[in-house]
Design a protein around this motif. Structure first.
Motif, PDB file in Angstrom:
ATOM      1  N   GLU A  54      38.937  38.160  42.399  1.00 30.12           N
ATOM      2  CA  GLU A  54      38.745  39.491  42.979  1.00 30.12           C
ATOM      3  C   GLU A  54      37.609  40.218  42.266  1.00 30.12           C
ATOM      4  O   GLU A  54      36.774  40.872  42.901  1.00 30.12           O
ATOM      5  N   SER A  55      37.565  40.099  40.948  1.00 32.26           N
ATOM      6  CA  SER A  55      36.512  40.764  40.177  1.00 32.26           C
ATOM      7  C   SER A  55      35.138  40.172  40.470  1.00 32.26           C
ATOM      8  O   SER A  55      34.115  40.839  40.289  1.00 32.26           O
ATOM      9  N   GLY A  85      44.337  42.101  43.907  1.00 32.03           N
ATOM     10  CA  GLY A  85      44.560  42.104  42.460  1.00 32.03           C
ATOM     11  C   GLY A  85      45.478  43.213  41.997  1.00 32.03           C
ATOM     12  O   GLY A  85      46.355  43.002  41.157  1.00 32.03           O
ATOM     13  N   GLN A 142      35.505  44.998  43.479  1.00 31.49           N
ATOM     14  CA  GLN A 142      35.047  43.650  43.779  1.00 31.49           C
ATOM     15  C   GLN A 142      33.538  43.490  43.590  1.00 31.49           C
ATOM     16  O   GLN A 142      33.056  42.398  43.318  1.00 31.49           O
ATOM     17  N   PRO A 158      37.949  39.204  48.423  1.00 30.87           N
ATOM     18  CA  PRO A 158      38.886  40.242  48.890  1.00 30.87           C
ATOM     19  C   PRO A 158      40.342  39.851  48.652  1.00 30.87           C
ATOM     20  O   PRO A 158      41.084  39.529  49.584  1.00 30.87           O
ATOM     21  N   LEU A 159      40.758  39.873  47.400  1.00 31.04           N
ATOM     22  CA  LEU A 159      42.118  39.485  47.023  1.00 31.04           C
ATOM     23  C   LEU A 159      42.881  40.702  46.493  1.00 31.04           C
ATOM     24  O   LEU A 159      42.284  41.640  45.971  1.00 31.04           O
TER      25      LEU A 159
END
Length: 201
Positions: free
Chosen positions: A28-29, A36, A124, A33-34
């Motif tokens: 995600e970082s 987190g 993101q 597009p997760l």
């Protein structure tokens, strides 16, 4: 039955969830597009259910956030300017606007990197943008380390403490109701006694 499933899930997260936590937060970082933030809340909740030590979970999540953002920074530093020159005009990123963004980052970059952790989709794109705008890496790394620690710590701690509080209130549910009933009775009795004394007087 439901509480058993919840407890089993909490045990699984605490015992075996570290690789998943690290991977999801890191990706995600890096720009994927997760969820987190949702994952951190779930992990904190699991830790609260089992009264687990938050420090190992914090370190795993922080490492994923820090390394993912730094990977994004490297990609932005290597390819960001080339991509902007090639495709920027199609999305309104002119050279003048990019110069303005670079000036803003030069002045407020540290605060932007820290605050971006709490804002979707800036979280993101944080590293990619900082690298593309040539923010000095050491300044980015320090701000990123602090922002990641703050973000991970807030969500893990809050979700864990709230879960503990709810569990505690559930255990005291019966005692609480009894105390409220007794308190109400005492207030009503006091009111009746005062009313009778006033009437007699």
């Amino acid at each position: 039955m439901a509480s058993t499933y919840v407890g089993d899930f909490a045990n699984f997260v605490i015992a075996h969830g570290a690789p998943v936590i690290f991977l999801v937060i890191a990706l995600e970082s890096l720009g994927a597009p997760l969820p987190g933030e949702t994952l951190l809340v779930a992990v904190g909740t699991a830790a609260g259910i089992r009264n687990a030590d938050l420090l190992p979970l914090f370190l795993v999540a922080w490492a994923g956030a820090f390394l993912g953002d730094n990977a994004g920074y490297a990609l932005g530093r290597w390819f960001g300017q080339k991509a902007i020159r090639k495709f920027g005009a199609h999305i309104g990123l002119t050279e003048a606007r990019m110069a303005g963004f670079e000036g803003t980052f030069a002045r407020y970059g540290v605060f932007i990197v820290v605050a971006a952790r709490f804002v979707v989709p800036l979280r993101q794109l944080n590293g990619l943008i900082a690298g593309s705008l040539h923010m000095p890496w050491l300044r980015f790394a320090v701000a990123n380390a602090f922002g990641a620690a703050l973000w991970v710590g807030v969500w893990l701690f809050l979700s864990s403490r709230v879960t503990n509080l709810l569990a505690h209130l559930d255990k005291l549910h019966g005692v609480g109701i009894a105390a409220l009933v007794l308190g109400a009775l005492a207030i009503v009795t006091y009111g009746v006694v005062r009313y009778r004394r006033h009437k007699r007087g």
